[in-house]
Scaffold this motif. Sequence first.
Motif, PDB file in Angstrom:
ATOM      1  N   CYS A  70       1.718   1.334   1.276  1.00 17.75           N
ATOM      2  CA  CYS A  70       0.937   1.892   2.227  1.00 17.75           C
ATOM      3  C   CYS A  70       1.464   1.244   3.731  1.00 17.75           C
ATOM      4  O   CYS A  70       1.316   2.365   4.691  1.00 17.75           O
ATOM      5  CB  CYS A  70      -0.310   1.090   2.245  1.00 17.75           C
ATOM      6  SG  CYS A  70      -1.219   1.495   0.675  1.00 17.75           S
ATOM      7  N   SER A  71       2.254   0.226   3.716  1.00 15.36           N
ATOM      8  CA  SER A  71       2.729  -0.192   5.084  1.00 15.36           C
ATOM      9  C   SER A  71       3.940  -1.306   4.554  1.00 15.36           C
ATOM     10  O   SER A  71       4.130  -1.710   3.406  1.00 15.36           O
ATOM     11  CB  SER A  71       1.757  -0.880   5.975  1.00 15.36           C
ATOM     12  OG  SER A  71       1.216  -1.953   5.212  1.00 15.36           O
ATOM     13  N   LEU A  72       4.855  -1.470   5.743  1.00 12.68           N
ATOM     14  CA  LEU A  72       6.017  -2.259   5.716  1.00 12.68           C
ATOM     15  C   LEU A  72       5.735  -3.825   5.122  1.00 12.68           C
ATOM     16  O   LEU A  72       4.969  -4.417   5.872  1.00 12.68           O
ATOM     17  CB  LEU A  72       6.868  -2.142   6.762  1.00 12.68           C
ATOM     18  CG  LEU A  72       7.930  -2.832   6.772  1.00 12.68           C
ATOM     19  CD1 LEU A  72       9.079  -2.354   5.682  1.00 12.68           C
ATOM     20  CD2 LEU A  72       8.604  -2.919   8.081  1.00 12.68           C
ATOM     21  N   LEU A  73       6.285  -4.005   4.009  1.00 11.93           N
ATOM     22  CA  LEU A  73       6.255  -5.576   3.609  1.00 11.93           C
ATOM     23  C   LEU A  73       4.714  -6.197   3.337  1.00 11.93           C
ATOM     24  O   LEU A  73       4.566  -7.188   3.683  1.00 11.93           O
ATOM     25  CB  LEU A  73       7.006  -6.551   4.496  1.00 11.93           C
ATOM     26  CG  LEU A  73       8.408  -6.115   4.872  1.00 11.93           C
ATOM     27  CD1 LEU A  73       9.115  -7.159   5.795  1.00 11.93           C
ATOM     28  CD2 LEU A  73       9.207  -6.193   3.582  1.00 11.93           C
ATOM     29  N   SER A  74       4.200  -4.992   2.887  1.00 10.51           N
ATOM     30  CA  SER A  74       2.624  -5.449   2.784  1.00 10.51           C
ATOM     31  C   SER A  74       2.099  -5.162   1.148  1.00 10.51           C
ATOM     32  O   SER A  74       2.546  -3.886   0.646  1.00 10.51           O
ATOM     33  CB  SER A  74       1.654  -4.866   3.472  1.00 10.51           C
ATOM     34  OG  SER A  74       2.039  -5.401   4.753  1.00 10.51           O
ATOM     35  N   GLY A  91      12.836  10.696  -5.255  1.00 10.64           N
ATOM     36  CA  GLY A  91      12.913  10.310  -3.867  1.00 10.64           C
ATOM     37  C   GLY A  91      11.376  10.114  -3.384  1.00 10.64           C
ATOM     38  O   GLY A  91      11.003   9.272  -2.668  1.00 10.64           O
ATOM     39  N   ALA A  92      10.574  11.121  -3.857  1.00 10.30           N
ATOM     40  CA  ALA A  92       9.047  11.191  -3.322  1.00 10.30           C
ATOM     41  C   ALA A  92       8.038  10.247  -3.903  1.00 10.30           C
ATOM     42  O   ALA A  92       7.288   9.867  -3.434  1.00 10.30           O
ATOM     43  CB  ALA A  92       8.715  12.767  -3.854  1.00 10.30           C
ATOM     44  N   GLU A  93       8.796   9.524  -5.067  1.00  7.37           N
ATOM     45  CA  GLU A  93       7.857   8.772  -5.558  1.00  7.37           C
ATOM     46  C   GLU A  93       8.402   7.082  -5.137  1.00  7.37           C
ATOM     47  O   GLU A  93       7.986   6.301  -5.964  1.00  7.37           O
ATOM     48  CB  GLU A  93       8.012   8.538  -7.309  1.00  7.37           C
ATOM     49  CG  GLU A  93       7.548  10.076  -7.753  1.00  7.37           C
ATOM     50  CD  GLU A  93       7.791  10.418  -9.244  1.00  7.37           C
ATOM     51  OE1 GLU A  93       6.971  10.513 -10.046  1.00  7.37           O
ATOM     52  OE2 GLU A  93       8.888  10.114  -9.572  1.00  7.37           O
ATOM     53  N   LEU A  94       9.105   7.050  -4.342  1.00  2.18           N
ATOM     54  CA  LEU A  94       9.607   5.695  -3.777  1.00  2.18           C
ATOM     55  C   LEU A  94       9.265   5.580  -2.457  1.00  2.18           C
ATOM     56  O   LEU A  94       8.817   6.350  -1.664  1.00  2.18           O
ATOM     57  CB  LEU A  94      11.165   5.745  -3.939  1.00  2.18           C
ATOM     58  CG  LEU A  94      11.846   5.957  -5.000  1.00  2.18           C
ATOM     59  CD1 LEU A  94      13.165   5.749  -4.921  1.00  2.18           C
ATOM     60  CD2 LEU A  94      11.370   4.830  -6.025  1.00  2.18           C
ATOM     61  N   SER A  95       8.863   4.398  -2.114  1.00  3.61           N
ATOM     62  CA  SER A  95       8.215   3.719  -0.781  1.00  3.61           C
ATOM     63  C   SER A  95       9.112   4.379   0.433  1.00  3.61           C
ATOM     64  O   SER A  95      10.321   4.248   0.482  1.00  3.61           O
ATOM     65  CB  SER A  95       8.132   2.221  -0.625  1.00  3.61           C
ATOM     66  OG  SER A  95       7.903   2.018   0.654  1.00  3.61           O
ATOM     67  N   ASN A  96       8.252   4.893   1.368  1.00  2.00           N
ATOM     68  CA  ASN A  96       9.138   5.211   2.693  1.00  2.00           C
ATOM     69  C   ASN A  96       9.705   4.098   3.569  1.00  2.00           C
ATOM     70  O   ASN A  96      10.200   4.347   4.517  1.00  2.00           O
ATOM     71  CB  ASN A  96       8.118   6.415   3.359  1.00  2.00           C
ATOM     72  CG  ASN A  96       7.965   7.573   2.879  1.00  2.00           C
ATOM     73  OD1 ASN A  96       8.827   8.313   1.974  1.00  2.00           O
ATOM     74  ND2 ASN A  96       6.853   8.097   2.959  1.00  2.00           N
ATOM     75  N   TRP A  97       9.169   2.915   3.124  1.00  2.00           N
ATOM     76  CA  TRP A  97       9.443   1.619   3.933  1.00  2.00           C
ATOM     77  C   TRP A  97      10.775   1.077   3.229  1.00  2.00           C
ATOM     78  O   TRP A  97      11.773   0.399   4.021  1.00  2.00           O
ATOM     79  CB  TRP A  97       8.420   0.898   3.969  1.00  2.00           C
ATOM     80  CG  TRP A  97       7.501   1.242   4.995  1.00  2.00           C
ATOM     81  CD1 TRP A  97       7.509   0.928   6.265  1.00  2.00           C
ATOM     82  CD2 TRP A  97       6.305   2.101   4.852  1.00  2.00           C
ATOM     83  NE1 TRP A  97       6.440   1.608   6.883  1.00  2.00           N
ATOM     84  CE2 TRP A  97       5.640   2.486   5.869  1.00  2.00           C
ATOM     85  CE3 TRP A  97       5.882   2.587   3.598  1.00  2.00           C
ATOM     86  CZ2 TRP A  97       4.499   3.035   6.013  1.00  2.00           C
ATOM     87  CZ3 TRP A  97       4.539   3.540   3.764  1.00  2.00           C
ATOM     88  CH2 TRP A  97       3.887   3.586   5.088  1.00  2.00           C
TER      89      TRP A  97
END
Length: 320
Positions: free
Chosen positions: A95-99, A286-292
Amino acid sequence: MTESHHTGSDRSKRPHPSGRLRPRTVTISAFAAILVAGLVLALVHGSSSDGGSGKGAQRAESSARPHAKPQRIWDRSPGSIAAVGDSITRGFDACSLLSDCTKVSWATGTENEVDSLASRLLTDPRGKSWNYAVSGAVADDLPAQMRKAADVRPGMVTVMSGANDACRPSVARMTPVEDFRADIREGLRVLRAESPKTQVYVSSVPDLRRLWQQGRKNPIGERVWGLGICQSMLKDPQSMDKAAHDRRQQVYDRAVDYNSVLKEECAKDLRCRYDNGAVFRYRFTGAELSNWDWFHPSKAGQRSLAEMAYRQIVARRPTG
């Protein structure tokens, strides 16, 4: 036989009172009749010693028959679920970076987009699902997590552990296989001591090399990996020399060994079901991996994990 009936006086040749010689066949027939009678009595006696029902033979047959294999016990609709494991089960970086983002956890999440395992199996997951996973946890942390899970006496515990045992700063620091086995075994022992009827669903360790293959295509992922994520696999992500290849192969092989341990230890527990390598074989896109971080599962990846687990849990028998 005839010689045994001769004496010095040769009584067999004495005149019979009727005036005829006594035939030898009478003596032999009488002797045979005695033998037959003895055999009949022996048979009757042998039968009566078993109550006339042949129980002696039955006991012999029973002792020769192999013991029946214990039947596995599996409820495809548990009433509650507790989850243990690492950052994947916490929804880290989804959902968000490093969280952490537990609302999208494949096991206990509440977001409709993911449709978690708890949402699929439970009529109302609220108050009946718990997430005791910890980001960064290794198998050595499993017994403590299992103890927390046992306290709520869940119908099922999901286990996804082992990725961080292979994802270390270096190959040399990966958890030895026998230590990993001891940790998994102790975790199951702790659960069984406190909650003997809780079912256990064990997910395999993901193929970390597959995650590297997908994430290395993204320049953002490469920069994030440089911050220190899973260096045993992700160090120098663009390097294709022999040293880098051998290092990645060692990590891959260690994950294979960990999955063998999970399968073997789960098989010893009549209320445990292993996913038969479903997560390890799954080819995350790639779509199943985190965007962060391009390594942890995204919401789409979490949904895929939930679907795999659900299929395995509701199947009449584990699928390969």
